[in-house]
Design an enzyme around this catalytic site. Structure first.
Site, short mmCIF file in Angstrom:
data_model
loop_
_atom_site.label_atom_id
_atom_site.label_comp_id
_atom_site.label_asym_id
_atom_site.label_seq_id
_atom_site.Cartn_x
_atom_site.Cartn_y
_atom_site.Cartn_z
N GLY A 40 0.85 -1.20 0.00
CA GLY A 40 0.00 0.00 0.00
C GLY A 40 0.88 1.24 0.00
O GLY A 40 1.96 1.27 0.59
N ALA A 44 -0.15 6.24 4.94
CA ALA A 44 0.62 5.41 5.86
C ALA A 44 1.74 4.67 5.12
O ALA A 44 2.91 4.71 5.52
CB ALA A 44 -0.29 4.43 6.59
N ARG A 330 -21.30 13.19 13.84
CA ARG A 330 -21.60 12.40 12.64
C ARG A 330 -22.56 11.24 12.90
O ARG A 330 -23.53 11.07 12.16
CB ARG A 330 -20.30 11.84 12.06
N HIS A 401 -18.15 5.64 5.10
CA HIS A 401 -17.05 6.54 4.84
C HIS A 401 -15.69 6.01 5.33
O HIS A 401 -14.68 6.17 4.67
CB HIS A 401 -17.36 7.87 5.50
N GLU A 425 -5.40 3.21 8.27
CA GLU A 425 -6.79 2.76 8.47
C GLU A 425 -6.89 1.25 8.59
O GLU A 425 -7.85 0.73 9.17
CB GLU A 425 -7.66 3.27 7.30
N ARG A 435 -14.46 7.83 14.68
CA ARG A 435 -13.33 8.69 14.40
C ARG A 435 -13.78 10.14 14.28
O ARG A 435 -14.79 10.42 13.64
CB ARG A 435 -12.64 8.26 13.11
N LEU A 441 -5.95 11.48 8.62
CA LEU A 441 -4.68 11.87 8.02
C LEU A 441 -3.60 11.87 9.10
O LEU A 441 -2.46 11.45 8.89
CB LEU A 441 -4.80 13.25 7.37
#
Lengths: 639, 251
Positions: A40, A44, A330, A401, A425, A435, A441
């Site tokens: 990846g 990160a 949220r 999300h 993540e 979160r 970030l």
């Protein structure tokens, strides 16, 4: 499965510093003798690969995209938190730590979150040194804004493209190391298995997506930086390629999967417009500063919004949460939208939408002011929906999300497999059950730039510089490669009648209905019955065209969907076992008289960690107890 | 619901010959994005046992830069946006039912399959110097240096490039000048980028040439095609930086 979080001793402010002193180091001259595989290249992965390369390790980094610059971290809009206290409004490392633990509904590990808050300041310093163009004020200094869940302005931002600018910063640092020869980058290459011998990570099996070649890579440690699994719902704000495959394969090889049911559903996204929909688009949370959320009071009121007088509108967030109003957090804003739509008061053709209305703000402040604040978002909305939000209220609906759950890691970010690290993540570590905005970030970069490159040395040093890597001719690699090839051939040979996407959509609906914003025992039990049936149907009826030795987009998707079809069940099992409501996990059976989330600290103040026991077998649920020595457990209230 | 005649580029691999293939795609709603129309075509193809058309795409929010189609002769189609943010109503409203879809064609972007091209040349240009050489560690405090807002804003405008390559595909010379200049300009306007500015511009321009991209003849199609409205002013900045670097070498 043994869960030792390895949290260092001492007061919370000193744990990280003490730990850094206690860990072993690798001599600079010996670093190149250690090969680290990083999967990846988002915030990160790219930051870890760049930093490990700078330190002199021998790094190989893999991504499925055509360039490391495309990873989905790039789409983050809002900003990145740090406890700089530049505005002088009372912020501190401790306050950022406290807000993050509370925002996560007291389901995260104190020591990790404190370290994250501490590192947040170094991230901003480093990114500015890289030339990341953060927003500045007229004096030339860095600007801050506020975000949900905090009473201070601690969010650094770069217009609406903070993720893009931070990712490009990390990508450039990575590019510098690629040029220096310390990092070898493999693009358009997907990890399909992690190779494990005696519970120690030895390497990976990957597939070159261009020519289909399956090959093994041996390393001294493997790092997964593979993002979240929101696409298990089919529709989400994630990129089309985001998937759970790497994390799930690691789980099947013995890595514990923690809190898979913790999913963040963002309240302000553009609603689904039809069956053709391939993904959902987020509209920044900042819009709720000036927009008022409402639906008609009457069921089935089909009048145009401007024809509905004020006294026939239900501004339900203002009604239910008078002190926070439209800026309720949220999870609460999302659930409330679902409630009114379930009652039949939703708006738009599908009835799955609520209005976000700027009429009053425009009357009060003028169109120009609103345009200056939100112009780019209004334009994006108009481009997608063909409606002018200055004239008509926006229609919004919640969408998947972010996923707070992920592979379990200890304080060093190592999973339950020795030498397998998980960052960003993809791990479960810092956000608990919910979160806060502008924290993703921060965590991705903290893990990649500052934590992993330190902690991994402690593990590598124990091997000694003269260690030998397992050759890829070893039986363990050969078997893993064979298993990967067999699975690919199996997918190609089903030769059924249904497309991969049709299965993915069906799984998404099951997940959204039963393991979405509101979860019930009965629904979860139904899903746990239905998903294995769908999985069986997939392996009997899926149609994957083309061949294994070519660029084959159907085959790529098929492998990912096959893993989602197993992973979805694990999520539902986790949601069923957690008999409480916490953050993004709302079990409708567990709510207060006013309909708010009701935690059960007596029985569930722990992370649930799942151990794989075989295909179609019930996994074992382990617990890591969460101890709160610095923060007092409290009930969140937004009334 | 409308139907479209799609002519789309098919090519089995880098070394195969390619050709345009015709398809009729029915049941297209104006609210569908262009890529959702292609998803629809691909579902039809897969149901018929045929291989779907390969094209690059990922975020579908106009920011990752993966999508890369030439639509009716224009990079990313008729609007100033990425392919993924283009919607079918754009064709519906203009009564256009014939749509030609091709990959980004350029010497520097060899075709991998169908409409997928290899843009790794862009990565190698960045590797040649599109960064500030700072190691992760103890950087000075972020507010230690003030940067005048006009400079910060100019740097930001250049940094908004998403590296999609539309500029190259639109240019009759297949030049990568707009892309290269955006990075040079971003870093040249910031004090952090100052120490390496000469080496950076020379090395990036040399790599651009080596990767097979053409020369810039100030045609300006790149700016018109850019979904992020990167200005050709940056090319002027690059030229200035390049000359300054050369003179700096002589003296």
């Amino acid at each position: 499965m043994k869960l030792d979080a390895k949290i260092p001793e001492g007061p919370i402010e000193e744990k990280w510093a003490n730990h850094k002193m206690a860990m072993k180091l690798v001599n600079p001259a010996n670093k190149r003798k250690y090969k680290v595989i990083i999967i990846g290249s988002g915030l990160a992965g790219a930051s870890a690969a760049a930093t490990m390369g700078e330190l002199g390790y021998n790094v190989e980094c893999f991504c499925f995209q055509d360039s490391p610059r495309r990873a989905h971290s790039i789409a983050a809009q809002g900003g990145i938190n740090a406890a700089k206290n530049y505005p002088g409004d009372g912020d501190s490392i401790y306050r950022l730590f406290y807000d993050t633990v509370k925002g996560g509904d007291f389901r995260s590990r104190e020591a990790n979150v404190y370290r994250l808050a501490y590192i947040s300041n170094q991230i901003i310093d480093h990114c500015v040194a890289q030339g990341v163009p953060f927003a500045r004020d007229y004096g030339g200094l860095l600007d801050n804004r506020s975000f949900g869940g905090a009473q201070v302005s601690r969010t650094f931002y770069a217009r609406g493209q903070t993720g893009q600018q931070l990712l490009i910063g990390a990508y450039q640092a990575l590019s510098r190391q690629i040029a220096a020869g310390t990092v070898k980058m493999h693009t358009r290459t997907e990890m399909l298995d992690v190779v494990v011998a005696d519970n120690v990570a030895k390497g990976v099996v990957v597939r070159n997506l261009v020519n289909g070649q399956v090959e093994s890579h041996s390393g001294d440690a493997v790092v997964l930086a593979t993002g979240g699994y929101g696409n298990v719902f089919y529709l989400s704000t994630n990129a089309m390629g985001c998937n759970v495959t790497a994390a799930y394969r690691a789980y099947k090889k013995g890595a514990g999967f923690a809190n898979p049911c913790y999913t963040q559903i963002h309240p302000t996204c553009i609603p689904v417009s039809g069956d053709h929909q391939s993904k959902l688009t987020l509209m920044s949370e900042s819009l709720r500063n000036d927009g008022r959320v409402w639906v008609p009071k009457e069921l089935g009121d089909k009048r145009r919004p401007e024809e509905i007088p004020d006294d026939e509108r239900d501004y339900y967030l203002e009604r239910k949460y008078p002190s926070f109003g439209n800026l309720a957090p949220r999870d609460i804003a999302s659930r409330s939208a679902k409630e009114v739509c379930d009652e039949g008061r939703g708006v738009g053709n599908t009835g799955l939408g609520v209005y976000l209305d700027f009429r009053d703000a425009i009357n009060r402040l003028g169109e120009e002011t609103i345009s200056a604040r939100y112009g780019n978002l209004f334009d994006m909305y108009e481009r997608i929906t063909a409606e002018n939000p200055y004239k008509n209220p926006m229609r919004i609906y919640p969408a998947v999300h972010y996923t707070m759950g992920g592979l379990w890691v200890d304080y060093n970010l190592m999973s339950t497999i020795q030498g397998l690290y998980v960052i960003g993540e993809a791990n479960f570590s810092d956000h608990g059950a919910n979160r806060l905005g502008a924290s993703a970030l921060m965590q991705g970069l903290a893990d990649g730039y500052f934590v992993l490159p330190q902690t991994i040395a402690d593990y590598l040093a124990t091997m000694g510089a003269s260690h030998e890597r397992l050759p890829i001719e070893d039986e363990v690699f050969v078997q893993a490669e064979e298993a990967v090839n067999n699975r690919i051939n199996r997918l190609l040979n089903v030769n059924g009648s249904r497309t991969v996407d049709s299965f993915h959509k069906e799984l998404g609906l099951i997940m959204w209905e039963n393991c979405g914003m509101s979860r019930l025992k009965k629904g979860l039990e139904t899903a746990i019955e239905e998903i294995p049936k769908l999985r069986k149907d997939f392996w009997a009826n899926v149609k994957v065209n083309g061949s294994a030795d070519n660029f084959n987009i159907s085959l790529e998707k098929a492998g990912r969907v096959a893993d989602f079809l197993e992973f979805g069940e694990l999520m539902c099992r986790d949601a069923l076992a957690r008999e409480e409501s916490a953050g993004g996990h709302f079990r409708a059976e567990h709510q207060t008289a006013e309909g708010e989330a009701l935690r059960n600290d007596d029985d569930f103040c722990h992370s649930a960690v799942w151990e794989y026991t075989g295909d179609d077998a019930v996994p074992i649920r382990h617990e890591e107890a969460l101890k709160f020595d610095n923060v007092k457990l409290a009930t969140r209230s937004y009334k | 619901m409308a139907a479209y005649n799609i002519k789309i580029w098919r090519q089995n691999g880098p070394d195969s010959n390619g050709s345009m293939e015709r398809h009729v795609v029915k049941g297209i709603d104006g609210d569908m994005s262009f890529l959702e129309m292609l998803d629809h075509l691909n579902e039809d193809l897969e149901e018929q046992g045929k291989e779907p058309v390969a094209f690059d795409h990922d975020c579908r929010e106009g920011i990752c830069g993966a999508c890369s189609l030439v639509i009716n002769g224009q990079s990313h189609g008729p609007e100033t946006t990425t392919t993924c943010q283009l919607h079918m109503r754009s064709f519906e409203q203009a009564n256009i039912t014939e749509i030609t879809v091709e990959p980004f064609r350029a010497n520097g972007f060899p075709i991998i399959r169908d409409c997928v091209v290899d843009r790794s040349g862009f990565d190698r240009i960045i590797q040649a110097g599109g960064y500030v050489s700072v190691n992760t560690g103890n950087a000075p405090d972020a507010n230690a240096n003030a940067i005048a807002k006009p400079d910060a804003d100019t740097a930001f405008d250049a940094a908004a490039c998403i590296g999609c390559g539309a500029c190259v595909a639109a240019c009759k010379n297949a030049s990568a000048m707009l892309f290269v200049s955006a990075k040079v300009s971003h870093l040249a306007h910031l004090p952090q980028g100052d120490a390496e500015r000469h080496e950076r511009v020379e090395s990036m321009v040399n790599t651009m040439d080596r990767e097979g991209f053409g020369s810039c003849t100030n045609y300006g199609e790149c700016e018109a095609a850019c979904p992020k409205s990167i200005s050709t002013d940056n090319i002027a900045t690059l030229n200035r930086e390049f000359i300054r670097a050369k003179i700096g070498r002589i003296t």
